[in-house]
Design a protein around this motif. Structure first.
Motif, PDB file in Angstrom:
ATOM      1  N   SER A  25      36.111  21.327  43.591  1.00  0.00           N
ATOM      2  CA  SER A  25      34.775  20.747  43.654  1.00  0.00           C
ATOM      3  C   SER A  25      33.755  21.830  43.967  1.00  0.00           C
ATOM      4  N   GLY A  26      32.525  21.556  43.579  1.00  0.00           N
ATOM      5  CA  GLY A  26      31.430  22.410  44.014  1.00  0.00           C
ATOM      6  C   GLY A  26      30.963  23.458  43.044  1.00  0.00           C
ATOM      7  N   TYR A  27      31.517  23.513  41.825  1.00  0.00           N
ATOM      8  CA  TYR A  27      31.043  24.524  40.897  1.00  0.00           C
ATOM      9  C   TYR A  27      31.496  24.178  39.483  1.00  0.00           C
ATOM     10  N   ARG A  28      31.124  25.037  38.552  1.00  0.00           N
ATOM     11  CA  ARG A  28      31.464  24.795  37.155  1.00  0.00           C
ATOM     12  C   ARG A  28      32.916  25.178  36.902  1.00  0.00           C
ATOM     13  N   TYR A  29      33.782  24.349  37.313  1.00  0.00           N
ATOM     14  CA  TYR A  29      35.213  24.609  37.266  1.00  0.00           C
ATOM     15  C   TYR A  29      35.691  25.010  35.877  1.00  0.00           C
ATOM     16  N   SER A  30      35.185  24.383  34.848  1.00  0.00           N
ATOM     17  CA  SER A  30      35.720  24.580  33.504  1.00  0.00           C
ATOM     18  C   SER A  30      35.560  26.010  33.005  1.00  0.00           C
ATOM     19  N   THR A  31      34.664  26.788  33.576  1.00  0.00           N
ATOM     20  CA  THR A  31      34.435  28.155  33.110  1.00  0.00           C
ATOM     21  C   THR A  31      35.186  29.195  33.929  1.00  0.00           C
ATOM     22  N   TYR A  32      35.914  28.782  34.923  1.00  0.00           N
ATOM     23  CA  TYR A  32      36.518  29.713  35.866  1.00  0.00           C
ATOM     24  C   TYR A  32      37.978  30.010  35.533  1.00  0.00           C
ATOM     25  N   CYS A  33      38.394  31.185  35.940  1.00  0.00           N
ATOM     26  CA  CYS A  33      39.805  31.531  35.942  1.00  0.00           C
ATOM     27  C   CYS A  33      40.450  30.858  37.155  1.00  0.00           C
ATOM     28  N   MET A  34      41.564  30.158  36.924  1.00  0.00           N
ATOM     29  CA  MET A  34      42.270  29.462  37.994  1.00  0.00           C
ATOM     30  C   MET A  34      43.669  30.051  38.136  1.00  0.00           C
ATOM     31  N   GLY A  35      44.127  30.164  39.359  1.00  0.00           N
ATOM     32  CA  GLY A  35      45.450  30.733  39.580  1.00  0.00           C
ATOM     33  C   GLY A  35      46.236  29.995  40.636  1.00  0.00           C
ATOM     34  N   TRP A  36      47.544  30.126  40.550  1.00  0.00           N
ATOM     35  CA  TRP A  36      48.455  29.667  41.592  1.00  0.00           C
ATOM     36  C   TRP A  36      49.177  30.882  42.155  1.00  0.00           C
ATOM     37  N   PHE A  37      49.231  30.934  43.472  1.00  0.00           N
ATOM     38  CA  PHE A  37      49.898  32.018  44.181  1.00  0.00           C
ATOM     39  C   PHE A  37      50.905  31.405  45.149  1.00  0.00           C
ATOM     40  N   ARG A  38      51.810  32.246  45.621  1.00  0.00           N
ATOM     41  CA  ARG A  38      52.736  31.780  46.648  1.00  0.00           C
ATOM     42  C   ARG A  38      53.031  32.902  47.629  1.00  0.00           C
ATOM     43  N   ALA A  50      48.347  31.843  35.992  1.00  0.00           N
ATOM     44  CA  ALA A  50      46.892  31.766  35.894  1.00  0.00           C
ATOM     45  C   ALA A  50      46.514  31.138  34.563  1.00  0.00           C
ATOM     46  N   ILE A  51      45.356  30.479  34.548  1.00  0.00           N
ATOM     47  CA  ILE A  51      44.865  29.850  33.323  1.00  0.00           C
ATOM     48  C   ILE A  51      43.374  30.103  33.214  1.00  0.00           C
ATOM     49  N   ASP A  52      42.963  30.534  32.038  1.00  0.00           N
ATOM     50  CA  ASP A  52      41.569  30.877  31.814  1.00  0.00           C
ATOM     51  C   ASP A  52      40.816  29.670  31.255  1.00  0.00           C
ATOM     52  N   ALA A  53      39.506  29.864  31.068  1.00  0.00           N
ATOM     53  CA  ALA A  53      38.666  28.777  30.578  1.00  0.00           C
ATOM     54  C   ALA A  53      39.078  28.321  29.183  1.00  0.00           C
ATOM     55  N   ASP A  54      39.694  29.208  28.407  1.00  0.00           N
ATOM     56  CA  ASP A  54      40.121  28.847  27.046  1.00  0.00           C
ATOM     57  C   ASP A  54      41.556  28.340  27.010  1.00  0.00           C
ATOM     58  N   ASP A  55      42.119  28.075  28.199  1.00  0.00           N
ATOM     59  CA  ASP A  55      43.485  27.568  28.368  1.00  0.00           C
ATOM     60  C   ASP A  55      44.566  28.612  28.092  1.00  0.00           C
ATOM     61  N   SER A  56      44.201  29.862  27.937  1.00  0.00           N
ATOM     62  CA  SER A  56      45.223  30.902  27.839  1.00  0.00           C
ATOM     63  C   SER A  56      45.879  31.068  29.206  1.00  0.00           C
ATOM     64  N   THR A  57      47.179  31.344  29.205  1.00  0.00           N
ATOM     65  CA  THR A  57      47.931  31.375  30.458  1.00  0.00           C
ATOM     66  C   THR A  57      48.729  32.666  30.613  1.00  0.00           C
ATOM     67  N   THR A  58      48.996  33.024  31.841  1.00  0.00           N
ATOM     68  CA  THR A  58      49.894  34.123  32.162  1.00  0.00           C
ATOM     69  C   THR A  58      50.812  33.670  33.288  1.00  0.00           C
ATOM     70  N   TYR A  59      52.001  34.269  33.342  1.00  0.00           N
ATOM     71  CA  TYR A  59      53.001  33.887  34.336  1.00  0.00           C
ATOM     72  C   TYR A  59      53.695  35.117  34.919  1.00  0.00           C
ATOM     73  N   GLU A  60      54.070  34.979  36.166  1.00  0.00           N
ATOM     74  CA  GLU A  60      54.947  35.959  36.775  1.00  0.00           C
ATOM     75  C   GLU A  60      56.317  35.836  36.108  1.00  0.00           C
ATOM     76  N   TYR A  61      56.997  36.974  35.931  1.00  0.00           N
ATOM     77  CA  TYR A  61      58.180  36.981  35.089  1.00  0.00           C
ATOM     78  C   TYR A  61      59.258  35.987  35.539  1.00  0.00           C
ATOM     79  N   SER A  62      59.463  35.879  36.834  1.00  0.00           N
ATOM     80  CA  SER A  62      60.585  35.062  37.318  1.00  0.00           C
ATOM     81  C   SER A  62      60.371  33.566  37.136  1.00  0.00           C
TER      82      SER A  62
END
Length: 123
Positions: A25-38, A50-62
């Protein structure tokens, strides 16, 4: 004020699945890079997906064949679907967001906004 709230963590057996959610909440979420960390006890935080605004994704190898990140721009939610969980996936999982467009959207970049985390325990 940007706010990220994670949910969906829990305790599961090896081989089971979980889906984490992060409401933004609180901003233009759809234009942002979003990530999950642990971060596991005694270890450094690592980028999982991670997922970009265009829905392209990257993943840690494991996790690339077991985890899937997605986003629902209408609901301002980013998900992390996790299947075939392993004990080594046990960690606190954090959602993160960033608006800077000068860096690739991946788990190795810096993120400005962070959630409080949700615990995943696999036994």
């Amino acid at each position: 004020h940007v706010q990220l709230v994670e949910s969906g963590g829990g305790s599961v057996q090896a081989g089971e699945s979980l889906r984490l959610s992060c409401v933004v909440s609180g901003y233009r979420y759809s234009t942002y890079c979003m990530g999950w960390f642990r971060q596991a006890p005694g270890k450094e935080r690592e980028g999982v997906a991670a997922i970009d605004a265009d829905d392209s994704t990257t993943y840690e190898y494991s996790v690339k064949d077991r985890f899937a990140i997605s986003r629902d721009n209408a609901e301002n939610i980013v998900y992390l679907q996790m299947i075939n969980l392993k004990p080594e996936d046990t960690a606190m999982y954090y959602c993160a967001a960033d608006s800077y467009r000068g860096s690739a959207c991946s788990g190795s970049r810096s993120f400005t906004y962070w959630g409080q985390g949700t615990q995943v325990t696999v036994s």
